[in-house]
Design a protein around this motif. Structure first.
Motif, PDB file in Angstrom:
ATOM      1  N   ASP A 159     -71.090  -7.111 -44.125  1.00 41.88           N
ATOM      2  CA  ASP A 159     -70.059  -8.145 -44.161  1.00 41.88           C
ATOM      3  C   ASP A 159     -69.247  -7.968 -45.438  1.00 41.88           C
ATOM      4  O   ASP A 159     -69.817  -7.850 -46.534  1.00 41.88           O
ATOM      5  CB  ASP A 159     -70.715  -9.529 -44.133  1.00 41.88           C
ATOM      6  CG  ASP A 159     -69.704 -10.644 -44.269  1.00 41.88           C
ATOM      7  OD1 ASP A 159     -69.064 -10.990 -43.265  1.00 41.88           O
ATOM      8  OD2 ASP A 159     -69.544 -11.161 -45.398  1.00 41.88           O
ATOM      9  N   LEU A 160     -67.921  -7.935 -45.305  1.00 41.69           N
ATOM     10  CA  LEU A 160     -67.066  -7.661 -46.466  1.00 41.69           C
ATOM     11  C   LEU A 160     -67.246  -8.713 -47.559  1.00 41.69           C
ATOM     12  O   LEU A 160     -67.258  -8.382 -48.753  1.00 41.69           O
ATOM     13  CB  LEU A 160     -65.600  -7.592 -46.039  1.00 41.69           C
ATOM     14  CG  LEU A 160     -65.201  -6.404 -45.158  1.00 41.69           C
ATOM     15  CD1 LEU A 160     -63.720  -6.473 -44.817  1.00 41.69           C
ATOM     16  CD2 LEU A 160     -65.527  -5.079 -45.844  1.00 41.69           C
ATOM     17  N   LEU A 221     -66.622  -0.220 -48.718  1.00 37.23           N
ATOM     18  CA  LEU A 221     -65.934   0.025 -49.989  1.00 37.23           C
ATOM     19  C   LEU A 221     -64.556   0.638 -49.755  1.00 37.23           C
ATOM     20  O   LEU A 221     -63.595   0.329 -50.462  1.00 37.23           O
ATOM     21  CB  LEU A 221     -66.780   0.948 -50.870  1.00 37.23           C
ATOM     22  CG  LEU A 221     -68.108   0.373 -51.381  1.00 37.23           C
ATOM     23  CD1 LEU A 221     -68.955   1.468 -52.024  1.00 37.23           C
ATOM     24  CD2 LEU A 221     -67.865  -0.756 -52.372  1.00 37.23           C
ATOM     25  N   GLN A 222     -64.459   1.507 -48.748  1.00 28.54           N
ATOM     26  CA  GLN A 222     -63.170   2.132 -48.457  1.00 28.54           C
ATOM     27  C   GLN A 222     -62.217   1.154 -47.774  1.00 28.54           C
ATOM     28  O   GLN A 222     -61.012   1.178 -48.034  1.00 28.54           O
ATOM     29  CB  GLN A 222     -63.390   3.372 -47.588  1.00 28.54           C
ATOM     30  CG  GLN A 222     -64.057   4.517 -48.349  1.00 28.54           C
ATOM     31  CD  GLN A 222     -64.291   5.739 -47.482  1.00 28.54           C
ATOM     32  OE1 GLN A 222     -64.608   5.619 -46.297  1.00 28.54           O
ATOM     33  NE2 GLN A 222     -64.148   6.923 -48.057  1.00 28.54           N
ATOM     34  N   GLY A 234     -61.011  16.045 -51.018  1.00 28.12           N
ATOM     35  CA  GLY A 234     -61.826  15.214 -50.140  1.00 28.12           C
ATOM     36  C   GLY A 234     -62.901  14.407 -50.826  1.00 28.12           C
ATOM     37  O   GLY A 234     -63.632  13.654 -50.179  1.00 28.12           O
ATOM     38  N   ARG A 235     -63.039  14.553 -52.135  1.00 25.74           N
ATOM     39  CA  ARG A 235     -64.063  13.789 -52.845  1.00 25.74           C
ATOM     40  C   ARG A 235     -63.685  12.311 -52.894  1.00 25.74           C
ATOM     41  O   ARG A 235     -62.515  11.959 -52.935  1.00 25.74           O
ATOM     42  CB  ARG A 235     -64.231  14.309 -54.274  1.00 25.74           C
ATOM     43  CG  ARG A 235     -64.873  15.687 -54.381  1.00 25.74           C
ATOM     44  CD  ARG A 235     -65.138  16.007 -55.846  1.00 25.74           C
ATOM     45  NE  ARG A 235     -65.825  17.263 -56.020  1.00 25.74           N
ATOM     46  CZ  ARG A 235     -65.233  18.432 -56.206  1.00 25.74           C
ATOM     47  NH1 ARG A 235     -63.895  18.475 -56.244  1.00 25.74           N
ATOM     48  NH2 ARG A 235     -65.927  19.531 -56.367  1.00 25.74           N
ATOM     49  N   THR A 236     -64.692  11.463 -52.900  1.00 29.45           N
ATOM     50  CA  THR A 236     -64.461  10.027 -53.055  1.00 29.45           C
ATOM     51  C   THR A 236     -64.531   9.660 -54.532  1.00 29.45           C
ATOM     52  O   THR A 236     -65.265  10.290 -55.309  1.00 29.45           O
ATOM     53  CB  THR A 236     -65.504   9.213 -52.272  1.00 29.45           C
ATOM     54  OG1 THR A 236     -66.819   9.622 -52.664  1.00 29.45           O
ATOM     55  CG2 THR A 236     -65.329   9.406 -50.775  1.00 29.45           C
ATOM     56  N   PHE A 237     -63.770   8.631 -54.918  1.00 35.31           N
ATOM     57  CA  PHE A 237     -63.789   8.179 -56.314  1.00 35.31           C
ATOM     58  C   PHE A 237     -63.497   6.682 -56.361  1.00 35.31           C
ATOM     59  O   PHE A 237     -62.886   6.120 -55.449  1.00 35.31           O
ATOM     60  CB  PHE A 237     -62.761   8.936 -57.167  1.00 35.31           C
ATOM     61  CG  PHE A 237     -61.333   8.733 -56.731  1.00 35.31           C
ATOM     62  CD1 PHE A 237     -60.544   7.733 -57.301  1.00 35.31           C
ATOM     63  CD2 PHE A 237     -60.768   9.526 -55.743  1.00 35.31           C
ATOM     64  CE1 PHE A 237     -59.230   7.532 -56.907  1.00 35.31           C
ATOM     65  CE2 PHE A 237     -59.449   9.341 -55.332  1.00 35.31           C
ATOM     66  CZ  PHE A 237     -58.682   8.346 -55.913  1.00 35.31           C
ATOM     67  N   ASP A 238     -63.955   6.027 -57.423  1.00 33.17           N
ATOM     68  CA  ASP A 238     -63.770   4.585 -57.593  1.00 33.17           C
ATOM     69  C   ASP A 238     -62.380   4.282 -58.138  1.00 33.17           C
ATOM     70  O   ASP A 238     -61.888   4.971 -59.037  1.00 33.17           O
ATOM     71  CB  ASP A 238     -64.819   4.011 -58.552  1.00 33.17           C
ATOM     72  CG  ASP A 238     -66.221   4.096 -57.976  1.00 33.17           C
ATOM     73  OD1 ASP A 238     -66.348   3.994 -56.747  1.00 33.17           O
ATOM     74  OD2 ASP A 238     -67.176   4.274 -58.747  1.00 33.17           O
TER      75      ASP A 238
END
Length: 662
Positions: A159-160, A221-222, A234-238
């Motif tokens: 749940d968001l 999170l996305q 293609g890497r994910t980052f904050d």
């Protein structure tokens, strides 16, 4: 359409029940409650009570009782849907748009077989000596904190709202585990209680700290925009890294997003999390939930998150701020429902004044006769946060109480923009006023009253113009090069301006030279030397340096003799200079004498000092930016700038305004 029970409770608790019932019967304060004659049955002796804390009503005569939804259904004869829709508009709490609304708040939880694909180490070095602490703890890694939620196997969906709440708790944990970050808020004057009340936190430096702590929540999170994917590899980052965090709450108190501020003056200073199914910036006012929770009666629109928090800490509830954009019409309309009088607070600089006028244009179509806007413009380029630090909470309350009415604000703006001694300018001023008042609601009597009041003021001026002391009539918007050139041209016109040294005079009398003394202990502890003060060497251009050197070589009888023609003296000085400087000065000199020098020589000193103050301000801001990584040095430049602005407003702008409007 199904409406969750918790949403109904929030609608009832945040509704303006006293205002709703007060439209039908007179309610008077009686202790913590309000008392009046019952609207449900005819009575002459009041026996009807409304409790604003519980938002319930009860009549001891006919035993009518209930909450806000009940009153709308029983007295106003609203249907259930009509009642909750009305309260939704009044409180700003959004209703589910359809039965699929809840599905949009869910996401699939996943279990990652591997850890996050590592992102290259950040090349970010934070060496702010002002945040060093002798008791500094080792850096806390992201996995030192664990979210309090069931394992992924037990939850097929996330749940968001729950995820946002967990992230908020994580950021709070990181703040209290990172002394340097927490010190930022303490240095800004916030108490532990205030930090807790607003849930302030810290996002660490790691590029993937959220994914490390919430590995099963990557999709959520996305969706929230807190984790993004690089388009190149293609890497994910904050999104938020090495920033102090301001949680953003909706009217129900739920965390719906975050704002992150850099710990120095690095740009961008603020980053807001992206819009998402739970976060739409145009609907949110920062601090509104806290204001409603404190039962605020008066509302004040400010520009920054720290302004809201500082006012709250000072006991001035009701301050709200838009999400990094200008306040919109819907937001103003909502605040005017809570209280028909709304105060707008803006910085006193040109940008702040333009923002105030734009906000007035936005609000005009909803300014019905029972609504009122007031305008608070703080002096010396202060915002509420710095004003409270400099002058205290009581001075801030007095400033709010003395905020300008709409009529007074309009007149002061027109007086600053038009030469009201000329009939043509009076006509232009009235045309500008008419353009604004045409935007007021159809049938509004405010349009007539404003036009009549301001017309009478302009008419009463006769041949005299009285500039407003509230809105600055002087507008200097030169860039640094133009300012320096003008200083040189004024010195050519009147070399006596160099005696006594005007730069040293301003530095000493404004208190810039002592602005750092309150921070002496911290400077000593960190072995930092106070930064240099402005000088002719670091202010000057080659042209100005040559002008000053030439003037200092002149005989006193030429510099101080009032019988010498200013033009002849200027050309005498120019003749002694290099060919390049001669060409520059000759180009500008004639235009300068025709457009700038319209007063007696002795009257040019305040104007020269004002331009010199602008040059010093430019230099201080530039130095503050250069030293933005050190909070201590940045704070010293900030204090020097405030000291200069305060002195300039008191001792220079006032006499200058008198001269320019003679």
């Amino acid at each position: 359409m199904q409406i969750p029970e918790i949403l109904l409770e929030q609608l009832n608790s945040q509704a303006d029940l006293v205002g709703m019932i007060g439209k039908h019967t007179t309610l008077k304060p009686a202790g913590r409650e309000f008392k009046g004659c019952c609207p449900f049955h005819g009575e002459k002796t009041p026996s009807f009570y409304v409790n604003p804390e519980t938002n319930l009503y009860y009549c001891f005569g006919c035993h009518a009782k209930g909450n806000a939804i009940g009153f709308l259904k029983d007295f106003e004869r609203f249907s259930f849907i009509e009642a909750v829709t009305y309260l939704s508009e009044q409180t700003g709490i959004e209703l589910p748009k359809d039965d699929n609304y809840q599905k949009k708040l869910k996401y699939k939880k996943i279990i990652k077989s591997e850890g996050a694909k590592p992102y290259p180490a950040a090349h970010h070095h934070f060496d702010d000596t002002s945040l060093q602490d002798s008791n500094h703890k080792p850096t806390v890694i992201a996995t030192d904190w664990q979210p309090n939620q069931p394992p992924a196997q037990e939850q097929a969906q996330g749940d968001l709202y729950s995820l946002l709440d967990s992230i908020c708790q994580y950021y709070q944990f990181m703040l209290h585990s990172t002394p340097a970050a927490k010190q930022y808020f303490l240095d800004r004057g916030l108490s532990e209680q205030t930090i807790t009340a607003f849930g302030l936190g810290y996002a660490p430096e790691g590029w993937q700290h959220l994914e490390q702590v919430f590995p099963q929540d990557l999709e959520g999170l996305q969706i929230l925009g807190l984790v993004r994917q690089s388009k190149t590899d293609g890497r994910t980052f904050d999104l938020l890294r090495h920033r102090v965090i301001f949680p953003i709450r909706d009217n129900q108190g739920r965390v719906i997003g975050f704002a992150g501020r850099s710990l120095g003056d690095e740009m961008p200073k603020y980053i807001n999390s992206s819009e998402s199914p739970v976060f739409q910036k145009q609907h949110i006012l920062y601090g509104l939930y806290e204001a409603r929770k404190q039962k605020a009666s008066d509302y004040l629109v400010v520009e920054g998150y720290m302004d809201v928090i500082s006012l709250y800490q000072a006991g001035i509830y009701g301050a709200v701020a838009p999400m990094g954009t200008a306040v919109n019409q819907k937001q103003i309309e909502r605040l005017l429902r809570y209280n028909p009088k709304l105060t707008l607070c803006f910085d006193g600089d040109n940008a702040g004044q333009r923002a105030a006028w734009r906000t007035l244009e936005v609000a005009a179509p909803i300014l019905y006769d029972d609504k009122e806007l007031r305008f608070l413009i703080l002096p010396d380029n202060h915002d509420p946060d710095t004003y409270i630090q400099a002058h205290g909470a009581e001075a801030m309350r007095q400033a709010i109480d003395k905020a300008l009415s709409l009529s007074a604000y309009l007149y002061s703006v027109l007086a600053s923009q038009y030469d009201l001694t000329r009939p043509e300018s009076k006509a232009h001023a009235m045309a500008a006023l008419r353009e604004l008042t045409e935007q007021l609601p159809k049938g509004s009597s405010l349009k007539w009253w404003l036009s009549s009041d301001i017309y009478q003021k302009i008419k009463a001026l006769g041949n005299n113009r009285y500039p407003s002391s509230t809105v600055d009539v002087i507008d200097y918007t030169h860039d640094a090069t133009d300012t320096i050139s003008e200083i040189g041209l004024y010195l050519l016109h009147n070399p006596a301006l160099l005696t006594p040294d005007p730069l040293a005079y301003i530095i000493t009398n404004s208190g810039m030279d002592t602005a750092h003394l309150a921070l002496s202990e911290r400077l000593t502890n960190q072995a930092i030397t106070p930064p240099e003060l402005p000088s002719w060497q670091n202010l000057a251009s080659p042209m100005l340096s040559e002008i000053i050197a030439t003037i200092q070589a002149l005989p006193d009888e030429l510099v101080y003799d009032d019988t010498v023609d200013a033009n002849q003296r200027a050309y005498f000085i120019i003749a002694a200079m290099s060919d390049e400087t001669k060409q520059q000065l000759t180009t500008h000199w004639q235009h300068f004498t025709q457009t700038k020098i319209t007063q007696k020589v002795q009257d040019n000193r305040p104007l020269f000092f004002e331009i010199l103050c602008n040059a010093i301000q430019d230099w201080l801001k530039n130095e503050q930016q250069k030293n933005s990584r050190s909070l201590l040095l940045s704070e010293i430049y900030k204090r020097r700038l405030q000291a200069l602005n305060h002195w300039d407003a008191l001792h220079n702008k006032a006499p200058l305004a008198e001269i320019l409007t003679k």
